[in-house]
Design an enzyme around this catalytic site. Structure first.
Site, PDB file in Angstrom:
ATOM      1  N   LEU A 176      27.476  -6.357 -26.637  1.00 20.67           N
ATOM      2  CA  LEU A 176      26.287  -5.496 -26.107  1.00 20.67           C
ATOM      3  C   LEU A 176      25.182  -6.205 -26.429  1.00 20.67           C
ATOM      4  O   LEU A 176      25.027  -6.977 -27.367  1.00 20.67           O
ATOM      5  CB  LEU A 176      26.278  -4.521 -27.051  1.00 20.67           C
ATOM      6  N   ASP A 221      32.137  -7.186 -30.343  1.00 14.92           N
ATOM      7  CA  ASP A 221      30.655  -7.317 -31.142  1.00 14.92           C
ATOM      8  C   ASP A 221      31.414  -7.250 -32.764  1.00 14.92           C
ATOM      9  O   ASP A 221      30.586  -7.033 -33.704  1.00 14.92           O
ATOM     10  CB  ASP A 221      29.980  -5.963 -30.982  1.00 14.92           C
ATOM     11  N   GLU A 264      28.795  -5.596 -40.501  1.00 20.52           N
ATOM     12  CA  GLU A 264      28.085  -4.614 -41.258  1.00 20.52           C
ATOM     13  C   GLU A 264      28.011  -3.207 -40.811  1.00 20.52           C
ATOM     14  O   GLU A 264      28.026  -2.369 -41.510  1.00 20.52           O
ATOM     15  CB  GLU A 264      26.586  -5.079 -41.279  1.00 20.52           C
ATOM     16  N   ASP A 265      28.105  -3.073 -39.374  1.00 15.14           N
ATOM     17  CA  ASP A 265      27.954  -1.786 -38.831  1.00 15.14           C
ATOM     18  C   ASP A 265      29.288  -0.603 -39.056  1.00 15.14           C
ATOM     19  O   ASP A 265      29.325   0.525 -38.895  1.00 15.14           O
ATOM     20  CB  ASP A 265      27.813  -1.891 -37.357  1.00 15.14           C
ATOM     21  N   ARG A 308      32.269   0.046 -29.804  1.00 10.81           N
ATOM     22  CA  ARG A 308      32.521  -0.488 -31.154  1.00 10.81           C
ATOM     23  C   ARG A 308      33.163   0.435 -32.157  1.00 10.81           C
ATOM     24  O   ARG A 308      33.427   0.249 -33.253  1.00 10.81           O
ATOM     25  CB  ARG A 308      31.040  -0.732 -31.748  1.00 10.81           C
ATOM     26  N   ARG A 359      21.910   4.549 -32.344  1.00 10.38           N
ATOM     27  CA  ARG A 359      23.219   4.660 -32.843  1.00 10.38           C
ATOM     28  C   ARG A 359      23.608   5.507 -34.207  1.00 10.38           C
ATOM     29  O   ARG A 359      24.793   5.591 -34.397  1.00 10.38           O
ATOM     30  CB  ARG A 359      23.485   3.089 -33.343  1.00 10.38           C
ATOM     31  N   HIS A 398      18.489  -1.358 -34.703  1.00  9.61           N
ATOM     32  CA  HIS A 398      18.861  -0.808 -36.031  1.00  9.61           C
ATOM     33  C   HIS A 398      17.581  -0.834 -36.829  1.00  9.61           C
ATOM     34  O   HIS A 398      16.646  -1.574 -36.489  1.00  9.61           O
ATOM     35  CB  HIS A 398      19.888  -1.522 -36.831  1.00  9.61           C
ATOM     36  N   CYS A 458      23.908  -8.291 -40.281  1.00 14.93           N
ATOM     37  CA  CYS A 458      25.126  -8.022 -39.453  1.00 14.93           C
ATOM     38  C   CYS A 458      26.149  -8.545 -39.707  1.00 14.93           C
ATOM     39  O   CYS A 458      27.378  -8.216 -39.494  1.00 14.93           O
ATOM     40  CB  CYS A 458      24.629  -8.040 -38.002  1.00 14.93           C
TER      41      CYS A 458
HETATM   42  C1  CIR Z   1      25.304  -4.480 -31.039  1.00 15.45           C
HETATM   43  O1  CIR Z   1      24.599  -4.063 -29.915  1.00 15.45           O
HETATM   44  O2  CIR Z   1      25.776  -3.682 -31.628  1.00 15.45           O
HETATM   45  C2  CIR Z   1      25.712  -5.798 -31.449  1.00 15.45           C
HETATM   46  N1  CIR Z   1      25.431  -6.609 -30.216  1.00 15.45           N
HETATM   47  C3  CIR Z   1      24.841  -6.381 -32.400  1.00 15.45           C
HETATM   48  C4  CIR Z   1      24.737  -5.456 -33.581  1.00 15.45           C
HETATM   49  C5  CIR Z   1      24.008  -5.903 -34.754  1.00 15.45           C
HETATM   50  N2  CIR Z   1      24.340  -5.364 -36.159  1.00 15.45           N
HETATM   51  C6  CIR Z   1      23.511  -5.012 -36.918  1.00 15.45           C
HETATM   52  O3  CIR Z   1      22.092  -5.273 -36.618  1.00 15.45           O
HETATM   53  N3  CIR Z   1      23.812  -4.477 -38.165  1.00 15.45           N
END
Ligand code: CIR
Length: 263
Positions: free
Chosen positions: A23, A65, A70-71, A90, A137, A168, A255
């Site tokens: 993404l 992704d 971290e997410d 995700r 998100r 984020h 991340c």
């Molecule tokens: C996304 O859009 O979810 C990923 N391409 C990037 C996630 C980055 N994660 C973060 O800042 N914790």
């Protein structure tokens, strides 16, 4: 020792080749897989240099992704909370992470509400509170559920706002020590860091705001000399890590790992 900046463990995941389909808000080119790997290796080596144990999970091709671990979870000293990512592609990454957290923690709880969405990138843990940014998100139901889950562990949650157009909350800020935050001025202008010492990101270097304090180092993306000099002048030991490829996917230093000291 501060639980929000000093850690015995980190979890990372190798990048999948499918990351080229990851993404992104704006297409700025296809990420180079070999370069992602070499940046990721440098990141992990720097975490290990502090003496921490770094778990490297295998790539998950089904989740483009998934290098952005971290997410998928919030790791606190008392236990871990498995997230419910708001990006539909995700959502399944969280269940892939849960068993690895259970192997290291005695307490692992989960965000389960079907209307609840929350990603780790929106959560900034400080010594005194947990700030959670509402974003595209992370929604109110996700924040309410997190608030209930961490209360028995003695943590309070404060809801804040991620600036419009920013992925984020932590895209725009990082914790540098127990009471110092590095932030873009577009975020700090909201007043959300009242009571903290602030270091401003110099104009034009907004992409440097996502750093991590990990034990003795501040890891920051390479290529932002004004921010680097500002952090060094403030007494922090900075390590610059290449981030050109992850930046194409709106990803940065925080991340790429879950950081914690399990009890
Ligand atoms: C996304 O859009 O979810 C990923 N391409 C990037 C996630 C980055 N994660 C973060 O800042 N914790």
């Amino acid at each position: 020792m501060s639980f929000s900046t000093h850690f015995t463990h980190a979890i990372t995941r190798r990048s999948a080749a499918s990351i080229i389909k990851g993404l992104r808000a704006v297409d700025t080119g296809t990420p180079d897989l070999a370069l992602i790997q070499s940046h990721h290796d440098a990141y992990i080596a720097t975490l290990r240099e502090t003496g921490a144990t770094v778990v490297e999970l295998p790539a998950l091709e089904a989740f483009p992704d998934s290098v952005f671990v971290e997410d998928t979870a919030l790791c606190l000293p008392q236990g871990a909370v498995v997230m419910r990512p708001g990006a539909p592609t995700r959502l399944g990454e969280a269940a892939e992470m849960a068993p690895h957290l259970r192997a290291l923690y005695t307490q692992v709880v989960e965000i389960t509400g079907t209307d609840s969405f929350i990603e780790g990138g929106d959560i900034l843990v400080t010594e005194k509170e947990i700030l959670v940014g509402r974003s595209a998100r992370t929604n109110a139901a996700g924040i309410a559920e997190l608030t209930r889950l961490v209360a028995p562990w003695g943590h309070t949650v404060r809801e804040v706002h991620t600036p419009p157009g920013v992925l984020h909350f932590k895209t725009d800020c990082s914790l540098l020590d127990a009471d110092t935050v590095l932030s873009t001025t577009r975020l700090s202008a909201s007043g959300c860091f009242k009571g903290y010492k602030l270091i401003d990101i110099p104009d034009g270097e907004e992409a440097a705001a996502n750093t991590i304090r990990f034990n003795e180092f501040v890891l920051m993306p390479a290529g932002f000399p004004k921010t680097r000099d500002r952090l060094t002048a403030a007494g922090f030991t900075v390590r610059e890590i290449g981030n050109t490829e992850c930046a194409k996917l709106d990803g940065g230093m925080s991340c790429l790992s879950l950081r914690f000291s399990p009890k």
